[in-house]
Design a protein around this motif. Sequence first.
Motif, PDB file in Angstrom:
ATOM      1  N   ASN A 150       0.813  -1.221   0.000  1.00 30.61           N
ATOM      2  CA  ASN A 150       0.000   0.000   0.000  1.00 30.61           C
ATOM      3  C   ASN A 150       0.845   1.268   0.000  1.00 30.61           C
ATOM      4  OD1 ASN A 150      -2.813  -1.056   0.217  1.00 30.61           O
ATOM      5  ND2 ASN A 150      -1.993  -1.999   2.059  1.00 30.61           N
ATOM      6  N   GLN A 151       1.893   1.287   0.781  1.00 33.86           N
ATOM      7  CA  GLN A 151       2.703   2.502   0.942  1.00 33.86           C
ATOM      8  C   GLN A 151       3.236   2.973  -0.403  1.00 33.86           C
ATOM      9  OE1 GLN A 151       3.303   3.699   4.194  1.00 33.86           O
ATOM     10  NE2 GLN A 151       4.528   5.472   3.580  1.00 33.86           N
ATOM     11  N   GLU A 152       3.761   2.055  -1.183  1.00 37.63           N
ATOM     12  CA  GLU A 152       4.357   2.420  -2.471  1.00 37.63           C
ATOM     13  C   GLU A 152       3.321   3.002  -3.430  1.00 37.63           C
ATOM     14  OE1 GLU A 152       6.620  -0.003  -6.027  1.00 37.63           O
ATOM     15  OE2 GLU A 152       7.120  -0.505  -3.937  1.00 37.63           O
ATOM     16  N   GLY A 153       2.150   2.374  -3.488  1.00 37.22           N
ATOM     17  CA  GLY A 153       1.122   2.867  -4.400  1.00 37.22           C
ATOM     18  C   GLY A 153       0.578   4.217  -3.986  1.00 37.22           C
ATOM     19  N   ILE A 154       0.333   4.399  -2.706  1.00 42.28           N
ATOM     20  CA  ILE A 154      -0.223   5.658  -2.224  1.00 42.28           C
ATOM     21  C   ILE A 154       0.807   6.784  -2.329  1.00 42.28           C
ATOM     22  CG2 ILE A 154      -1.054   6.835  -0.133  1.00 42.28           C
ATOM     23  CD1 ILE A 154      -2.610   4.254   0.478  1.00 42.28           C
ATOM     24  N   ASP A 155       2.073   6.462  -2.110  1.00 42.90           N
ATOM     25  CA  ASP A 155       3.109   7.475  -2.270  1.00 42.90           C
ATOM     26  C   ASP A 155       3.159   7.976  -3.707  1.00 42.90           C
ATOM     27  OD1 ASP A 155       5.525   8.885  -1.047  1.00 42.90           O
ATOM     28  OD2 ASP A 155       6.420   7.918  -2.804  1.00 42.90           O
TER      29      ASP A 155
ATOM     30  N   THR B 224      -7.605  -1.154   5.393  1.00 35.93           N
ATOM     31  CA  THR B 224      -8.006   0.250   5.444  1.00 35.93           C
ATOM     32  C   THR B 224      -7.138   1.028   6.437  1.00 35.93           C
ATOM     33  OG1 THR B 224      -9.753  -0.307   7.026  1.00 35.93           O
ATOM     34  CG2 THR B 224     -10.386  -0.120   4.725  1.00 35.93           C
ATOM     35  N   GLU B 225      -6.773   0.400   7.533  1.00 37.16           N
ATOM     36  CA  GLU B 225      -5.879   1.056   8.482  1.00 37.16           C
ATOM     37  C   GLU B 225      -4.513   1.308   7.863  1.00 37.16           C
ATOM     38  OE1 GLU B 225      -5.823  -1.379  11.955  1.00 37.16           O
ATOM     39  OE2 GLU B 225      -7.968  -1.101  12.369  1.00 37.16           O
ATOM     40  N   GLU B 226      -4.002   0.308   7.124  1.00 39.95           N
ATOM     41  CA  GLU B 226      -2.706   0.466   6.467  1.00 39.95           C
ATOM     42  C   GLU B 226      -2.745   1.597   5.438  1.00 39.95           C
ATOM     43  OE1 GLU B 226      -1.160  -3.039   4.717  1.00 39.95           O
ATOM     44  OE2 GLU B 226      -0.414  -3.840   6.619  1.00 39.95           O
ATOM     45  N   ARG B 227      -3.817   1.668   4.659  1.00 35.80           N
ATOM     46  CA  ARG B 227      -3.901   2.694   3.621  1.00 35.80           C
ATOM     47  C   ARG B 227      -4.044   4.083   4.228  1.00 35.80           C
ATOM     48  NH1 ARG B 227      -7.573  -0.656  -0.876  1.00 35.80           N
ATOM     49  NH2 ARG B 227      -5.954  -2.230  -1.230  1.00 35.80           N
ATOM     50  N   GLN B 228      -4.785   4.176   5.319  1.00 36.66           N
ATOM     51  CA  GLN B 228      -4.921   5.478   5.966  1.00 36.66           C
ATOM     52  C   GLN B 228      -3.590   5.932   6.566  1.00 36.66           C
ATOM     53  OE1 GLN B 228      -8.689   6.549   7.400  1.00 36.66           O
ATOM     54  NE2 GLN B 228      -7.933   7.333   9.344  1.00 36.66           N
ATOM     55  N   ASN B 229      -2.879   5.014   7.208  1.00 36.90           N
ATOM     56  CA  ASN B 229      -1.566   5.362   7.757  1.00 36.90           C
ATOM     57  C   ASN B 229      -0.593   5.730   6.649  1.00 36.90           C
ATOM     58  OD1 ASN B 229      -2.428   4.845  10.372  1.00 36.90           O
ATOM     59  ND2 ASN B 229      -1.714   2.731  10.371  1.00 36.90           N
ATOM     60  N   ALA B 230      -0.668   5.000   5.537  1.00 41.77           N
ATOM     61  CA  ALA B 230       0.201   5.307   4.399  1.00 41.77           C
ATOM     62  C   ALA B 230      -0.116   6.687   3.835  1.00 41.77           C
ATOM     63  CB  ALA B 230       0.045   4.243   3.320  1.00 41.77           C
TER      64      ALA B 230
ATOM     65  N   ILE C  28      -4.505   3.234  -8.640  1.00 44.58           N
ATOM     66  CA  ILE C  28      -3.380   2.398  -8.218  1.00 44.58           C
ATOM     67  C   ILE C  28      -3.762   0.959  -8.531  1.00 44.58           C
ATOM     68  CG2 ILE C  28      -1.987   1.639  -6.246  1.00 44.58           C
ATOM     69  CD1 ILE C  28      -2.930   4.381  -4.917  1.00 44.58           C
ATOM     70  N   ARG C  29      -3.021   0.337  -9.429  1.00 39.23           N
ATOM     71  CA  ARG C  29      -3.397  -0.993  -9.899  1.00 39.23           C
ATOM     72  C   ARG C  29      -2.879  -2.083  -8.976  1.00 39.23           C
ATOM     73  NH1 ARG C  29      -1.557  -2.320 -15.789  1.00 39.23           N
ATOM     74  NH2 ARG C  29      -3.437  -1.095 -16.273  1.00 39.23           N
ATOM     75  N   GLN C  30      -3.805  -2.991  -8.599  1.00 39.50           N
ATOM     76  CA  GLN C  30      -3.445  -4.261  -7.999  1.00 39.50           C
ATOM     77  C   GLN C  30      -3.593  -5.342  -9.071  1.00 39.50           C
ATOM     78  OE1 GLN C  30      -4.414  -5.169  -3.761  1.00 39.50           O
ATOM     79  NE2 GLN C  30      -6.251  -3.986  -4.198  1.00 39.50           N
ATOM     80  N   ASP C  31      -2.577  -6.160  -9.248  1.00 45.36           N
ATOM     81  CA  ASP C  31      -2.675  -7.276 -10.189  1.00 45.36           C
ATOM     82  C   ASP C  31      -3.414  -8.408  -9.484  1.00 45.36           C
ATOM     83  OD1 ASP C  31      -2.343  -9.484 -11.860  1.00 45.36           O
ATOM     84  OD2 ASP C  31      -0.353  -8.842 -12.532  1.00 45.36           O
ATOM     85  N   ARG C  32      -4.734  -8.453  -9.685  1.00 41.89           N
ATOM     86  CA  ARG C  32      -5.553  -9.394  -8.922  1.00 41.89           C
ATOM     87  C   ARG C  32      -5.341 -10.842  -9.354  1.00 41.89           C
ATOM     88  NH1 ARG C  32      -7.823  -4.987 -10.054  1.00 41.89           N
ATOM     89  NH2 ARG C  32      -8.901  -5.765 -11.895  1.00 41.89           N
ATOM     90  N   THR C  33      -5.074 -11.062 -10.632  1.00 37.15           N
ATOM     91  CA  THR C  33      -4.762 -12.425 -11.066  1.00 37.15           C
ATOM     92  C   THR C  33      -3.490 -12.917 -10.381  1.00 37.15           C
ATOM     93  OG1 THR C  33      -5.804 -12.081 -13.224  1.00 37.15           O
ATOM     94  CG2 THR C  33      -4.249 -13.891 -13.049  1.00 37.15           C
ATOM     95  N   ALA C  34      -2.481 -12.049 -10.329  1.00 40.47           N
ATOM     96  CA  ALA C  34      -1.228 -12.411  -9.658  1.00 40.47           C
ATOM     97  C   ALA C  34      -1.432 -12.616  -8.157  1.00 40.47           C
ATOM     98  CB  ALA C  34      -0.169 -11.339  -9.911  1.00 40.47           C
ATOM     99  N   LEU C  35      -2.354 -11.851  -7.550  1.00 42.25           N
ATOM    100  CA  LEU C  35      -2.665 -12.060  -6.136  1.00 42.25           C
ATOM    101  C   LEU C  35      -3.213 -13.476  -5.917  1.00 42.25           C
ATOM    102  CD1 LEU C  35      -4.331  -8.701  -5.020  1.00 42.25           C
ATOM    103  CD2 LEU C  35      -2.236  -9.700  -4.085  1.00 42.25           C
TER     104      LEU C  35
ATOM    105  N   ARG D  12       3.980  -5.651  -5.838  1.00 37.57           N
ATOM    106  CA  ARG D  12       4.147  -4.224  -6.117  1.00 37.57           C
ATOM    107  C   ARG D  12       2.931  -3.683  -6.868  1.00 37.57           C
ATOM    108  NH1 ARG D  12       8.809  -1.826  -5.157  1.00 37.57           N
ATOM    109  NH2 ARG D  12      10.702  -3.058  -4.842  1.00 37.57           N
ATOM    110  N   PRO D  13       2.467  -2.498  -6.500  1.00 37.43           N
ATOM    111  CA  PRO D  13       1.381  -1.863  -7.257  1.00 37.43           C
ATOM    112  C   PRO D  13       1.952  -1.132  -8.472  1.00 37.43           C
ATOM    113  CG  PRO D  13       2.031  -0.443  -5.468  1.00 37.43           C
ATOM    114  CD  PRO D  13       2.907  -1.673  -5.359  1.00 37.43           C
ATOM    115  N   LYS D  14       1.059  -0.657  -9.323  1.00 33.82           N
ATOM    116  CA  LYS D  14       1.468   0.172 -10.461  1.00 33.82           C
ATOM    117  C   LYS D  14       0.530   1.363 -10.540  1.00 33.82           C
ATOM    118  CE  LYS D  14       2.491   0.058 -15.422  1.00 33.82           C
ATOM    119  NZ  LYS D  14       2.516  -0.798 -16.646  1.00 33.82           N
ATOM    120  N   PHE D  15       1.083   2.553 -10.629  1.00 27.86           N
ATOM    121  CA  PHE D  15       0.261   3.760 -10.687  1.00 27.86           C
ATOM    122  C   PHE D  15      -0.121   4.041 -12.136  1.00 27.86           C
ATOM    123  CE2 PHE D  15      -0.214   8.515 -10.405  1.00 27.86           C
ATOM    124  CZ  PHE D  15      -1.393   8.479  -9.676  1.00 27.86           C
ATOM    125  N   ILE D  16      -1.419   4.172 -12.384  1.00 32.02           N
ATOM    126  CA  ILE D  16      -1.953   4.361 -13.728  1.00 32.02           C
ATOM    127  C   ILE D  16      -2.581   5.750 -13.838  1.00 32.02           C
ATOM    128  CG2 ILE D  16      -3.510   3.454 -15.492  1.00 32.02           C
ATOM    129  CD1 ILE D  16      -1.322   1.491 -14.690  1.00 32.02           C
TER     130      ILE D  16
END
Length: 332
Positions: free
Chosen positions: A161-166, A192-198, A287-294, A317-321
């Motif tokens: 989460n941190q990388e994508g939100i940054d 949601t807690e992680e994303r808010q902290n990020a 912020i893209r999550q690769d759901r198939t890869a998940l 890793r996320p990818k910013f689109i």
Amino acid sequence: MTTIKDIATKLGISTSTVSKGINGASDISEQMRQLVLDTALEMGYIPKSMKDISRRKICILIENMSYENIDQFGYEIIEGFKRAASKKHMDVTIIPTNLSMKSSRRYDSFMLKNSYSGAFFLGLTLHDDYMAQLIQTRVPTVLLDNQIAGNPNVAYIGTENQEGIDAAVSHLAELGHKKIAFLNGTEHSMVTEERQNAFTSCMESHGLIPDENLIRYGCFLPDCAKDHVPGFLEHGATAVMCASDLIASGVINEAARLGYRVPEDISVIGFDDLPIAQYLSPPLTTIRQDRTALGQSALLVLDSLINDLSISKLLLRPKFIVRGSTGPCKAK
């Protein structure tokens, strides 16, 4: 290694009764069945069907997550999991669940009774009954966006989460935005807690001040936008970051209803990159999550746990689109 005969000796019953209890026969009482299952678990019994890699059964336990079609968050995760399982010759059962079901049966007993070698949990929040049981489970178990500390049988997969939100905050800062709102998902969830902290830490790292009036929990549905977007606009927000694309779609619709243009008046960013994101008006920056890869990663980790390779967590890793829903901050 514990056998059916060992269980029968401890309980003072016949081996046939133990076998019926473990295999779900209908001609013994539910009370006796539960006693057999509980004793089998305590003694560390593992059925042959769970040890036979040529016919291994695993399951997906899912709650509060849509997965029936490709536009829904869980669809590609499950497809990725099933494809990876097929290559390992594992049979996958999808089991929708709810709190009343979970309260009426022990997780380990359920898995033993049905000869499941392991499970992948989707959509369960931290306060759920099963989460408490997972602290001590002996069953190989993988959680999406949830974590149980200290149990080597349970692992966590997710997206960093941190990388994508940054990346998202950096993008908005470069466009001149300072008053950035964050509309989160459901409260009492680890993700949601992680994303808010990020979000808070990323704002600060870019020299921006998080405004408590611009940070709210909602839910992972578009309708929550109407409860929070008016307040964001009243407090001067020029951009809204959202914890999901569905929330972001609601923000875009609510902004339009209030007479605001996206991105001319307010920018909007989502999270997930669902197929609908590129077809919104305007197309959604996200912020893209690769759901198939998940899903594939969940099977990889579960297979490792089943084979006694203890993994704590695996983060993708996320990818910013960047698309059309973000633009320069409007001068005020």
